[in-house]
Design a protein around this motif. Structure first.
Motif, mmCIF file in Angstrom:
data_model
loop_
_atom_site.group_PDB
_atom_site.id
_atom_site.type_symbol
_atom_site.label_atom_id
_atom_site.label_comp_id
_atom_site.label_asym_id
_atom_site.label_seq_id
_atom_site.Cartn_x
_atom_site.Cartn_y
_atom_site.Cartn_z
ATOM 1 N N LYS A 17 0.901 -1.177 0.078
ATOM 2 C CA LYS A 17 0.018 0.162 0.190
ATOM 3 C C LYS A 17 0.892 1.292 -0.035
ATOM 4 O O LYS A 17 0.437 2.430 -0.359
ATOM 5 N N THR A 18 1.941 1.368 0.609
ATOM 6 C CA THR A 18 2.979 2.508 0.748
ATOM 7 C C THR A 18 4.247 1.836 0.565
ATOM 8 O O THR A 18 4.636 0.837 0.858
ATOM 9 N N VAL A 19 5.067 2.833 -0.030
ATOM 10 C CA VAL A 19 6.746 2.400 -0.118
ATOM 11 C C VAL A 19 7.297 3.598 0.047
ATOM 12 O O VAL A 19 6.998 4.759 -0.130
ATOM 13 N N ARG A 20 8.552 3.306 0.822
ATOM 14 C CA ARG A 20 9.614 4.484 0.882
ATOM 15 C C ARG A 20 10.759 4.663 0.100
ATOM 16 O O ARG A 20 11.181 3.483 -0.255
ATOM 17 N N LEU A 21 11.114 5.812 -0.110
ATOM 18 C CA LEU A 21 12.216 5.937 -1.066
ATOM 19 C C LEU A 21 13.348 5.440 -0.727
ATOM 20 O O LEU A 21 13.988 4.767 -1.445
ATOM 21 N N ARG A 22 13.693 5.510 0.633
ATOM 22 C CA ARG A 22 15.083 5.048 1.079
ATOM 23 C C ARG A 22 15.014 3.632 1.015
ATOM 24 O O ARG A 22 16.105 2.899 0.691
ATOM 25 N N ASP A 23 13.930 2.827 1.186
ATOM 26 C CA ASP A 23 13.778 1.464 1.034
ATOM 27 C C ASP A 23 14.010 0.772 -0.291
ATOM 28 O O ASP A 23 14.748 0.013 -0.527
ATOM 29 N N LEU A 24 13.489 1.524 -1.274
ATOM 30 C CA LEU A 24 13.410 1.227 -2.659
ATOM 31 C C LEU A 24 14.901 1.629 -3.155
ATOM 32 O O LEU A 24 15.537 0.735 -4.097
ATOM 33 N N VAL A 25 15.751 2.446 -2.806
ATOM 34 C CA VAL A 25 16.993 2.715 -3.151
ATOM 35 C C VAL A 25 17.987 1.488 -2.738
ATOM 36 O O VAL A 25 18.813 1.151 -3.339
ATOM 37 N N GLU A 26 17.623 1.205 -1.461
ATOM 38 C CA GLU A 26 18.526 0.076 -0.963
ATOM 39 C C GLU A 26 17.879 -1.277 -1.590
ATOM 40 O O GLU A 26 18.962 -1.930 -1.747
ATOM 41 N N ARG A 27 16.903 -1.450 -1.844
ATOM 42 C CA ARG A 27 16.403 -2.814 -2.383
ATOM 43 C C ARG A 27 16.867 -2.865 -3.798
ATOM 44 O O ARG A 27 17.341 -4.024 -4.050
ATOM 45 N N TYR A 28 17.166 -1.713 -4.529
ATOM 46 C CA TYR A 28 17.385 -2.000 -6.005
ATOM 47 C C TYR A 28 18.876 -1.500 -6.357
ATOM 48 O O TYR A 28 19.335 -1.655 -7.378
ATOM 49 N N ASP A 29 19.623 -1.042 -5.000
ATOM 50 C CA ASP A 29 21.041 -0.460 -5.097
ATOM 51 C C ASP A 29 20.964 0.532 -6.251
ATOM 52 O O ASP A 29 22.043 0.250 -7.227
ATOM 53 N N VAL A 30 20.180 1.269 -6.313
ATOM 54 C CA VAL A 30 20.248 2.645 -7.278
ATOM 55 C C VAL A 30 20.495 4.073 -6.875
ATOM 56 O O VAL A 30 20.105 3.975 -5.561
ATOM 57 N N SER A 31 20.301 4.994 -7.562
ATOM 58 C CA SER A 31 20.728 6.292 -6.630
ATOM 59 C C SER A 31 18.961 6.708 -6.200
ATOM 60 O O SER A 31 17.928 6.367 -6.983
ATOM 61 N N ASP A 32 18.955 7.683 -5.634
ATOM 62 C CA ASP A 32 17.861 8.596 -5.233
ATOM 63 C C ASP A 32 16.882 8.948 -6.436
ATOM 64 O O ASP A 32 15.603 8.764 -6.580
ATOM 65 N N GLU A 33 17.932 9.526 -7.342
ATOM 66 C CA GLU A 33 16.886 10.276 -8.497
ATOM 67 C C GLU A 33 16.445 9.070 -9.433
ATOM 68 O O GLU A 33 15.508 9.157 -9.894
ATOM 69 N N THR A 34 17.304 7.958 -9.279
ATOM 70 C CA THR A 34 16.696 7.001 -10.525
ATOM 71 C C THR A 34 15.438 6.189 -9.748
ATOM 72 O O THR A 34 14.402 6.267 -10.632
ATOM 73 N N ILE A 35 15.085 6.435 -8.507
ATOM 74 C CA ILE A 35 13.711 5.876 -7.931
ATOM 75 C C ILE A 35 12.871 7.178 -8.086
ATOM 76 O O ILE A 35 11.402 6.752 -8.411
ATOM 77 N N ARG A 36 13.273 8.423 -7.891
ATOM 78 C CA ARG A 36 12.269 9.417 -7.986
ATOM 79 C C ARG A 36 11.888 9.394 -9.490
ATOM 80 O O ARG A 36 10.579 9.620 -9.686
ATOM 81 N N ARG A 37 12.578 9.064 -10.494
ATOM 82 C CA ARG A 37 12.235 8.990 -12.015
ATOM 83 C C ARG A 37 11.084 7.793 -11.994
ATOM 84 O O ARG A 37 10.299 7.988 -12.607
ATOM 85 N N ASP A 38 11.575 6.590 -11.331
ATOM 86 C CA ASP A 38 10.582 5.587 -11.627
ATOM 87 C C ASP A 38 9.069 5.921 -10.995
ATOM 88 O O ASP A 38 8.075 5.547 -11.543
ATOM 89 N N LEU A 39 9.036 6.605 -9.658
ATOM 90 C CA LEU A 39 8.207 6.984 -9.141
ATOM 91 C C LEU A 39 7.133 7.998 -9.886
ATOM 92 O O LEU A 39 6.039 7.817 -9.995
ATOM 93 N N ARG A 40 7.747 8.963 -10.781
ATOM 94 C CA ARG A 40 7.014 10.009 -11.513
ATOM 95 C C ARG A 40 6.488 9.330 -12.719
ATOM 96 O O ARG A 40 5.557 9.541 -13.160
ATOM 97 N N SER A 41 7.228 8.375 -13.245
ATOM 98 C CA SER A 41 6.782 7.584 -14.397
ATOM 99 C C SER A 41 5.463 6.859 -13.950
ATOM 100 O O SER A 41 4.388 6.917 -14.789
ATOM 101 N N LEU A 42 5.312 5.963 -12.760
ATOM 102 C CA LEU A 42 4.218 5.211 -12.153
ATOM 103 C C LEU A 42 3.197 5.970 -12.073
ATOM 104 O O LEU A 42 2.059 5.870 -11.982
#
Length: 253
Positions: A17-42
């Motif tokens: 139901k919810t996800v945290r940015l820092r958890d996703l960064v650690e999970r996928y071993d990518v940068s904050d900005e990469t995850i932000r782009r993913d979230l913007r796209s979704l």
């Protein structure tokens, strides 16, 4: 890899139901900005809504974000709402201070007052209040919901019934256009209804994200609320809805 990660994020948010940015960064071993782009796209595709520190499902009904996520979601607005509500408390008041992350921010501002009697079912709020020497603080007992760090159930309801207070300061799970305040957890909803009955004045704290949300449990009509404090992003129709209900709207700036 890109599409697989975004599909995996979508699957994760549908389950959690919810996800945290820092958890996703650690999970996928990518940068904050990469995850932000993913979230913007979704978000553009309508799959989620970005919030401070992460993302959540759009218009969740019956599913509440985790407490640790809510601590950072719209934190700026919550602090503004709490600050705007603080002047409605006066030295010598007795009040119920109900569980929630916005009410927690409100509790942190009460140190300017003297001789308050406060009853709360929130462990984090009680932990803040015990540091204020001139307060009489009561912790409402009952069953502890670990994720929420708060008490509810029949023991809490029996305790609430023993008191009459000047004011209830409460958070909300959601506010809908039918003119109702709603919430997610049934036992906590029962405790909140009891607090409403035992309070002379009702003050509700709700940042803009709580509007157009209908959670599982009906708490009370807006007409039962004396003052609702929100922020400048409150959806415009609610200004009329609150006026028709006879509820004073205070905009935090």
């Amino acid at each position: 890899m890109l599409e697989k990660r975004r599909a995996d994020i979508l699957d994760l948010i549908n389950r959690e139901k919810t996800v945290r940015l820092r958890d996703l960064v650690e999970r996928y071993d990518v940068s904050d900005e990469t995850i932000r782009r993913d979230l913007r796209s979704l978000e553009r595709a309508g799959y989620l809504v970005r919030v401070y520190g992460g993302a959540t499902l759009p218009n969740m009904y019956g599913a509440e974000p985790r407490y640790e996520m809510r601590e950072v979601i719209n934190l700026k607005e919550k602090k503004l709402v709490a600050k705007a509500a603080q002047p409605f408390i006066h030295d010598g008041d007795s009040l119920f201070l109900e569980l929630g992350t916005t009410t927690l921010e409100f509790a942190k501002l009460l140190h300017v007052h003297n001789d308050l009697t406060i009853l709360t079912n929130s462990i984090p709020i009680a932990d803040v209040l015990i540091n204020f020497e001139k307060f009489n603080v009561w912790m409402i007992g009952g069953h502890v919901r670990k994720g929420e760090r708060a008490t509810s159930g029949f023991l809490a309801e029996q305790t609430i019934d023993q008191f009459n207070v000047d004011k209830l300061v409460m958070g909300v799970g959601g506010v809908n256009r039918e003119g109702w305040i709603t919430d997610y957890h049934s036992e906590e909803a029962n405790a909140r209804r009891k607090m409403i009955k035992r309070s002379r004045h009702i003050i509700a704290l709700a940042d803009y994200s709580k509007f157009d949300v209908t959670a599982l449990n009906q708490i009370c009509p807006l007409s039962s609320v004396d003052i609702l404090v929100s922020d400048e992003k409150i959806p415009h129709p609610y200004k009329r809805i609150l006026a028709e209900a006879g509820t004073e709207l205070v905009i935090a700036r």
